[in-house]
Design a protein around this motif. Structure first.
Motif: not given
Length: 233
Positions: A104-110, A120-121, A153-155
């Motif tokens: 999925f695509e998005g941004s989070s405060a964590s 990516r999963l 994979r993140e970012a």
């Protein structure tokens, strides 16, 4: 693009349904009713194996998905093999083994970087589907699915699935399970289909702080379109 894929799938299924009325006049195209009901023999059109592959449009669902900003879908591929075992001219079981890139695509405060990024999963998926032939060349598929997470994979950066060294605020569940359902059209050895898979397990586990806890209840969801070729029947 998703609308175009849906339209393409609909057109392919319509063409397959039309082809059933001409199957007796086209050499090499056999319908399920060419076989005696209940035969279940190796000659049945509902038996065999083959290869398949296509596109994913994946996203997340669940109570905490709204805690992501700029949430969007992730587009990638899946590919694998299938086998089909017929009970009669209407019903069969179809297990598959697929390699599927979701996310999925998005941004989070964590995360310290609050820009929008892709997660990516990569999964090895094993759906086991009950297949029912609505008409000779169009069938509905539904059944459970189990998935093993192999890479994250993140970012653009690969990260560990587990969090043994406490480098991250959360871990990922290595196992997912869910339900798949869809439609498929067949013309000769070729098949075209679309399905939706809903995951029931949480994607994220063991949140370490409040920000990560706000993302704990998210689950996989993916719409897939595919083409396949039967190697046997």
């Amino acid at each position: 693009m998703k609308k175009a894929a849906l339209l393409l799938s609909f057109c392919a299924l319509s063409a397959a349904a039309t082809a059933q009325t001409e199957g007796s006049r086209v050499s090499g195209i056999r319908s399920s009713t060419d076989y005696a009901p209940g035969s279940g023999s190796s000659d049945s059109r509902n038996n065999g194996f083959g290869i398949k592959g296509g596109l994913n449009w994946s996203q997340i669902h669940g109570d905490d998905k709204d805690n992501y900003d700029n949430l969007g879908s992730y587009r990638n591929f899946h590919a694998g093999v299938y086998a089909q075992f017929g009970f009669n001219d209407k019903f069969s079981i179809q297990p598959e083994v697929l390699y599927s890139r979701q996310g999925f695509e998005g941004s989070s405060a964590s995360r310290s970087n609050t820009n929008t990024y892709f997660t990516r999963l990569d999964y090895i998926q094993v759906p086991v589907l009950l297949v029912y032939n609505i008409v000779d060349n169009v069938s509905v598929h539904v059944g459970p699915q189990v998935s093993l997470l192999t890479k994250v994979r993140e970012a653009g950066q690969e990260r560990k699935i587990a969090n043994e060294d406490n480098l991250y605020d959360y871990s990922y569940n290595s196992l997912d399970y869910g339900l798949s359902a869809g439609l498929e059209g067949r013309i000769g050895p070729a098949r075209v289909g679309g399905r939706y898979t809903a995951g029931f397990a949480d994607v994220i586990k063991d949140p370490k702080n409040t920000a990560a806890q706000s993302l704990a209840n998210i689950k996989n969801g993916a719409f897939q379109v595919y083409v396949g070729i039967g190697i046997s029947n």
